[in-house]
Structure formats: C-alpha cells, structure tokens
Design an enzyme around this catalytic site. Structure first.
Site, PDB file in Angstrom:
ATOM      1  N   GLY A   1     -87.437 -93.058 -25.495  1.00 31.89           N
ATOM      2  CA  GLY A   1     -86.556 -92.176 -24.717  1.00 31.89           C
ATOM      3  C   GLY A   1     -86.479 -92.515 -23.247  1.00 31.89           C
ATOM      4  N   SER A   2     -86.691 -93.785 -22.921  1.00 35.33           N
ATOM      5  CA  SER A   2     -86.698 -94.179 -21.510  1.00 35.33           C
ATOM      6  C   SER A   2     -85.395 -93.802 -20.782  1.00 35.33           C
ATOM      7  CB  SER A   2     -86.987 -95.686 -21.441  1.00 35.33           C
ATOM      8  OG  SER A   2     -86.240 -96.294 -20.459  1.00 35.33           O
TER       9      SER A   2
ATOM     10  N   ALA B   1     -83.135 -91.394 -21.378  1.00 29.69           N
ATOM     11  CA  ALA B   1     -82.995 -89.955 -21.114  1.00 29.69           C
ATOM     12  C   ALA B   1     -84.027 -89.506 -20.075  1.00 29.69           C
ATOM     13  CB  ALA B   1     -83.172 -89.168 -22.412  1.00 29.69           C
TER      14      ALA B   1
ATOM     15  N   ASP C   1     -82.979 -86.649 -28.000  1.00 29.44           N
ATOM     16  CA  ASP C   1     -83.804 -87.279 -26.955  1.00 29.44           C
ATOM     17  C   ASP C   1     -83.735 -86.481 -25.652  1.00 29.44           C
ATOM     18  OD1 ASP C   1     -84.140 -89.205 -28.862  1.00 29.44           O
ATOM     19  OD2 ASP C   1     -83.634 -90.907 -27.566  1.00 29.44           O
TER      20      ASP C   1
HETATM   21  C1  MEV Z   1     -83.259 -92.013 -31.180  1.00 31.48           C
HETATM   22  O1  MEV Z   1     -84.394 -91.614 -30.459  1.00 31.48           O
HETATM   23  C2  MEV Z   1     -83.022 -91.094 -32.343  1.00 31.48           C
HETATM   24  C3  MEV Z   1     -81.829 -91.445 -33.228  1.00 31.48           C
HETATM   25  O2  MEV Z   1     -81.818 -90.475 -34.267  1.00 31.48           O
HETATM   26  C4  MEV Z   1     -80.547 -91.417 -32.466  1.00 31.48           C
HETATM   27  C5  MEV Z   1     -80.132 -90.026 -32.041  1.00 31.48           C
HETATM   28  O3  MEV Z   1     -80.585 -89.047 -32.601  1.00 31.48           O
HETATM   29  O4  MEV Z   1     -79.316 -89.957 -31.129  1.00 31.48           O
HETATM   30  C6  MEV Z   1     -82.001 -92.805 -33.870  1.00 31.48           C
END
Ligand code: MEV
Length: 307
Positions: A101-102, A104, A146
């Site tokens: 989550g870098s 965000a 995120d």
């Molecule tokens: C990314 O951390 C999570 C995913 O489900 C993408 C999203 O939810 O936007 C892969």
C-alpha cells in the site's frame, strides 16, 4: 513545521475478489510508515527523498500525472486555497510495488501534512475520498480497500461502496511479511484478472464467490479469537488466487517453505505475481519460518502483530 504519516497495510483475505464486490479483510502495519514533513519554501514543491526527485507543483495544470502532485492539487481544491509557499518532504519506509500500500500511504501522509500545515486538517472521510481519487487515476479500478485501511489505520472488513466496518480482532496474532524481491504492479495484476474474468466468467466467478464466502468465515474466526482456523483459510485463499493465475512461482514456493518451517498458514497478500507474502506464526515457530524464508531467497522479512 508540520509532520504527518500513514502506515503500510496487508490484506489478510479477499484481495482481487474485493474488486468484484466480495468482502475482504485488511490490517494496517503501523510500524512501517510514510512520513511527510512540511517546511516553508518558495512556491509549492514536493521532495521525494527516497525517489531522488524534487517536483514543482503546478496545481493549475489540467492534467496532473504524478500521484503526489495530484494529491496536493486535490487537497488545495478541497480547501479552496491557492498553492502555498511550502516544501513537502516525503520519506517512506514502505517498499513500492510490493503489495504493502505504498501509493495510498504516501498520498495519505502528504494530504494530512499539507492540510494541517495550512491550518485546516482534513478529516478521515475527506482524506479517504481524496486518496481514493488518486488511487483511481493510478491503479485503474481499485476497490478502495487500500486507502480505507491506511487512512483509518484500523483493521477493516471491507465491501466496495458499503459503509466502513471496523473489524474487532479478539486475539492478537503475529504475521511474517516476506518480500519476494520481485516488484509487481497491482494495476497490472488487477487488469489481468479483469481480462481473465471477461474471457471466462464461468470459471472465474465461482472462484470469486468462494473467496467471498471464505472471507466471511475468516471474519468470524478473527472476531472469536480462533487463530487456529485462520491458517487453513489462508491456504485456501492462496489456492483460489493461484487458480486465477495470480501467483508467481516464487510466491507459491515461499508459501510452501513457510508451511514446511512450521507456519500455521500462508498466502500471497495484495496484488500478487510478486511483492509480499504473509505467514501466520507462533512464538515457537517465528524464527524458524523467518530463517527458512530468507534462506529460500526472500530479500526482506519482518514481523507484525495484528491486534
Ligand atoms: C491491492 O492491495 C488489493 C487488490 O484487491 C486491488 C484492490 O482491491 O484495489 C488486488
């Protein structure tokens, strides 16, 4: 001088399926953070120390490509203020393109620091809307999980476009987060799932549904402190993601390594295809699992307590 920060995150259950309306569970990693410091300057600049670049911000430009610049522009638009004479210096401990989550986190820290330096700190709801906007520009079709877990910095049971639900973790537990060393863009993984989904809905939809139902079981286990139930659910979730071809061979092997070394469960976390995997460990197994993952080529591993 104003400073603000935001944490990394890990997705415990439900990544990818969450984009299609299924629930997912994510927790913040408060020990790993992006921090932004605000000092006075001439014009508005963002100094991204880790990235080795300084960015002059033109908030009047129609198209703002850079995620950090776009964050600053949205904050100023929300506050109805002109660009101030400030320098925002970013320092992030969160590895990029690794499922933590870098993106965000840096946007959240920046929006928090800028708004509080301007004397109008934004509330979490407004921050969340701004960071989601930035995520949408840069990650295609994000679910919003995120930005939500990062802005609110609390465990969440998340369903797209539903009110935010805080998840109560009845009994703390420890995860190892291990980096495969292979960076992988979430946007690309999400786009690939979309293509698979469009090409073969009959195959992918049942996998997404099964992930959703498993996430509900995981929620109950977390709320009842049934840690033993989490391991098998993690493995099952990983197997479903593998079926949707989201697992690089490296990630699959690391999950096997963690299990052989005594983990209770393990899975990829986030976009997949590389990035980080998580393993559930006990005080007795944690060092063994960590060592095994490092021996197997993980470039970095750390522990996080989920509570
Ligand atoms: C990314 O951390 C999570 C995913 O489900 C993408 C999203 O939810 O936007 C892969």
């Amino acid at each position: 001088m104003h400073t603000a920060s935001a944490p990394a995150k890990v997705i415990l259950f439900g990544e990818h399926a969450v984009v299609y309306g299924q629930p997912a569970i994510a927790v913040p990693v408060s020990s790993l953070r992006a921090t932004v410091q605000v000092t006075s300057g001439k014009g508005l600049h963002i100094v991204a120390a880790n990235l080795g670049r300084t960015l002059p911000i033109n908030i009047n430009a129609d198209v703002v490509d850079d995620a950090l610049a776009l964050t600053a522009k949205l904050v100023l638009q929300t506050l109805k203020l002109p660009a101030p004479d400030l320098t925002l210096t970013l320092d992030s401990q969160i590895p990029m393109a690794s499922g933590l989550g870098s993106g965000a986190a840096v946007s959240t820290a920046l929006a928090r620091a800028l708004s509080s330096a301007l004397g109008q700190p934004l509330d979490n709801e407004t921050l969340n809307t701004i960071v989601y906007e930035v995520e949408k520009k840069h990650h295609g079709t994000p679910s919003g999980i995120d930005n939500t877990v990062i802005v609110y910095e609390q465990p969440v049971y998340f369903v797209r476009q539903q009110p935010i639900e805080r998840l109560n973790i009845a009994k703390p537990f420890t995860l190892i987060v291990a980096d495969t060393g292979k960076s992988a863009l979430t946007r690309v993984a999400v786009g690939d799932v979309r293509k698979l989904y469009e090409a073969n809905k009959d195959h992918i939809q049942p996998i997404l549904d099964a992930i959703g139902s498993l996430v509900k079981d995981a929620r109950l286990a977390l709320e009842h402190g049934d840690i033993a139930a989490l391991g098998p659910l993690m493995l099952q979730n990983h197997a479903y993601l593998q079926e949707a071809s989201l697992c690089s061979t490296g990630l699959g092997a690391r999950v096997g390594t963690a299990m052989k070394a005594g983990a209770l469960g393990a899975k990829l976390s986030g976009g997949g295809r590389g990035g980080n995997m998580i393993a559930l460990v006990t005080p007795e197994t944690r060092n063994n699992v960590e060592q095994a993952l490092l021996n197997a080529g993980a470039v970095h591993a750390f522990f996080t307590m989920v509570s």
